[in-house]
Write a protein that holds these residues in place. Structure first.
Motif, PDB file in Angstrom:
ATOM      1  N   GLU A   1       3.895  -7.753  -4.343  1.00 11.66           N
ATOM      2  CA  GLU A   1       2.642  -7.568  -5.081  1.00 11.66           C
ATOM      3  C   GLU A   1       1.406  -7.676  -4.187  1.00 11.66           C
ATOM      4  OE1 GLU A   1       5.552  -9.628  -7.910  1.00 11.66           O
ATOM      5  OE2 GLU A   1       4.995  -9.683  -5.783  1.00 11.66           O
TER       6      GLU A   1
ATOM      7  N   GLU B   1      -7.668 -16.112 -10.271  1.00  9.28           N
ATOM      8  CA  GLU B   1      -6.211 -15.997 -10.349  1.00  9.28           C
ATOM      9  C   GLU B   1      -5.793 -14.863 -11.284  1.00  9.28           C
ATOM     10  OE1 GLU B   1      -4.946 -20.694  -9.628  1.00  9.28           O
ATOM     11  OE2 GLU B   1      -4.560 -19.709 -11.551  1.00  9.28           O
ATOM     12  N   GLN B   2      -6.618 -14.587 -12.288  1.00 16.28           N
ATOM     13  CA  GLN B   2      -6.278 -13.578 -13.280  1.00 16.28           C
ATOM     14  C   GLN B   2      -6.654 -12.155 -12.859  1.00 16.28           C
ATOM     15  OE1 GLN B   2      -4.436 -14.465 -15.966  1.00 16.28           O
ATOM     16  NE2 GLN B   2      -4.495 -16.471 -14.946  1.00 16.28           N
TER      17      GLN B   2
ATOM     18  N   GLU C   1      -4.014  -9.449 -12.501  1.00 17.75           N
ATOM     19  CA  GLU C   1      -3.408  -9.025 -13.766  1.00 17.75           C
ATOM     20  C   GLU C   1      -4.177  -7.842 -14.355  1.00 17.75           C
ATOM     21  OE1 GLU C   1      -0.684 -10.300 -14.869  1.00 17.75           O
ATOM     22  OE2 GLU C   1      -0.514 -12.176 -13.709  1.00 17.75           O
ATOM     23  N   GLN C   2      -5.444  -7.728 -13.977  1.00 22.29           N
ATOM     24  CA  GLN C   2      -6.301  -6.654 -14.477  1.00 22.29           C
ATOM     25  C   GLN C   2      -6.393  -5.492 -13.494  1.00 22.29           C
ATOM     26  OE1 GLN C   2     -10.084  -8.534 -15.477  1.00 22.29           O
ATOM     27  NE2 GLN C   2      -9.006 -10.435 -15.900  1.00 22.29           N
TER      28      GLN C   2
ATOM     29  N   PRO D   1      -4.357  -4.497 -10.042  1.00 15.97           N
ATOM     30  CA  PRO D   1      -3.343  -4.820  -9.032  1.00 15.97           C
ATOM     31  C   PRO D   1      -3.944  -4.816  -7.631  1.00 15.97           C
ATOM     32  CG  PRO D   1      -2.471  -3.263 -10.621  1.00 15.97           C
ATOM     33  CD  PRO D   1      -3.948  -3.381 -10.922  1.00 15.97           C
TER      34      PRO D   1
ATOM     35  N   MET E   1      -0.085 -13.772  -9.806  1.00 10.39           N
ATOM     36  CA  MET E   1       1.029 -12.879 -10.131  1.00 10.39           C
ATOM     37  C   MET E   1       2.362 -13.625 -10.196  1.00 10.39           C
ATOM     38  SD  MET E   1      -0.304  -9.881 -10.600  1.00 10.39           S
ATOM     39  CE  MET E   1       1.062  -8.724 -10.486  1.00 10.39           C
ATOM     40  N   GLY E   2       2.331 -14.823 -10.761  1.00  9.86           N
ATOM     41  CA  GLY E   2       3.548 -15.616 -10.917  1.00  9.86           C
ATOM     42  C   GLY E   2       3.973 -16.377  -9.683  1.00  9.86           C
TER      43      GLY E   2
END
Length: 264
Positions: free
Chosen positions: A27, A110-111, A114-115, A117, A170-171
């Protein structure tokens, strides 16, 4: 010719590097070639502007030892670096509601992947993202530990905050050392070792804390500015006598960026 090459240990702390992220996750590994996507850091930029004191460039000056009334004892600790590097308003930040600001921004950063890549962004935008996430997370942790009388154990002890995996992207659970050594250094550092100057650590022997966020369109200019400030300060490099160059041991932490560390 400057030789031998010596490392300052009296002023700066022992180098330490530990990161658990062994390989660069898929990622984070790719990049966009002609993407015009950008990330806005207006909130972080504003917060840094009101919490960081810009002291300007070093003039290589030394603070005179200070003595109290009625005593012949004089304080000489770090007199060669006492007038250098930007300052952070730790006490005022802790007192005010600003103390949660860096955590909130860190969670927001961090988010972002998610919006948008990260692999769709150009490299400079990705680099600015990682540097801002690192800086925000570092200040968050330093604020939590304030007041700090010595950062040596906090940064380089067995339970170093640099190794604490409190960041999730991303986890992937990441530490500050993961971002520096296993993401930025591995992905950007070999071609552009100047990235080393983007990692303030809260101690006098590390690169400067900028009073602004990193921005993709000018991130390499910002890093060059950091590097120029650092190497032209007593914190970064000092020449003593005719043939001795003293360096901050921070350079030992960046050894992976040099093909031949001692010679380079």
């Amino acid at each position: 010719m400057l030789k031998p090459l010596l490392l300052i240990t009296a002023i700066f702390f022992t180098a330490h590097s530990s990161a658990k992220l062994d390989t660069l996750p898929e990622e984070f590994a790719d990049f966009g070639l002609d993407s015009d996507l950008t990330i806005s850091y207006g909130d972080l930029d504003q917060l840094l502007k009101i919490t960081v004191i810009d002291l300007g460039r070093s003039d290589r000056g030394f603070r005179k030892g200070q003595s109290g009334i009625g005593t012949r004892t004089r304080a000489h600790k770090n007199n060669d670096t006492a007038l250098e590097a930007n300052r952070f308003y730790y006490e005022e930040v802790v007192k005010a509601n600003l103390k949660t600001g860096f955590k909130k921004i860190r969670l927001s950063l961090e988010q972002v992947p998610e919006q948008i890549p990260l692999n769709e962004l150009v490299l400079s935008e990705q680099l600015a993202y990682w540097l801002n996430l690192y800086t925000t997370a570092l200040l968050e942790k330093l604020i939590e530990h304030y007041p700090i009388f010595s950062t040596e154990d906090l940064l380089f002890g067995d339970n170093s905050l640099l190794d604490e995996e409190f960041i999730t992207v991303m986890g992937h659970s990441l530490s500050l050392n993961d971002i520096q050594h296993n993401i930025v250094f591995k992905k950007f550092g070999k071609n552009k070792p100047i990235v080393m100057y983007g990692f303030h650590q809260g101690n006098i022997g590390s690169p400067n804390l900028r009073p602004e966020a990193y921005v993709g369109s000018k991130v390499y200019y910002q890093l060059a500015d950091n590097g120029e400030e650092f190497v032209n300060s007593n914190r970064g490099m000092q020449i003593k006598g005719k043939d001795r160059l003293y360096l901050s041991v921070y350079y030992q932490q960046t050894e992976a960026l040099f093909d031949d560390f001692e010679q380079d």
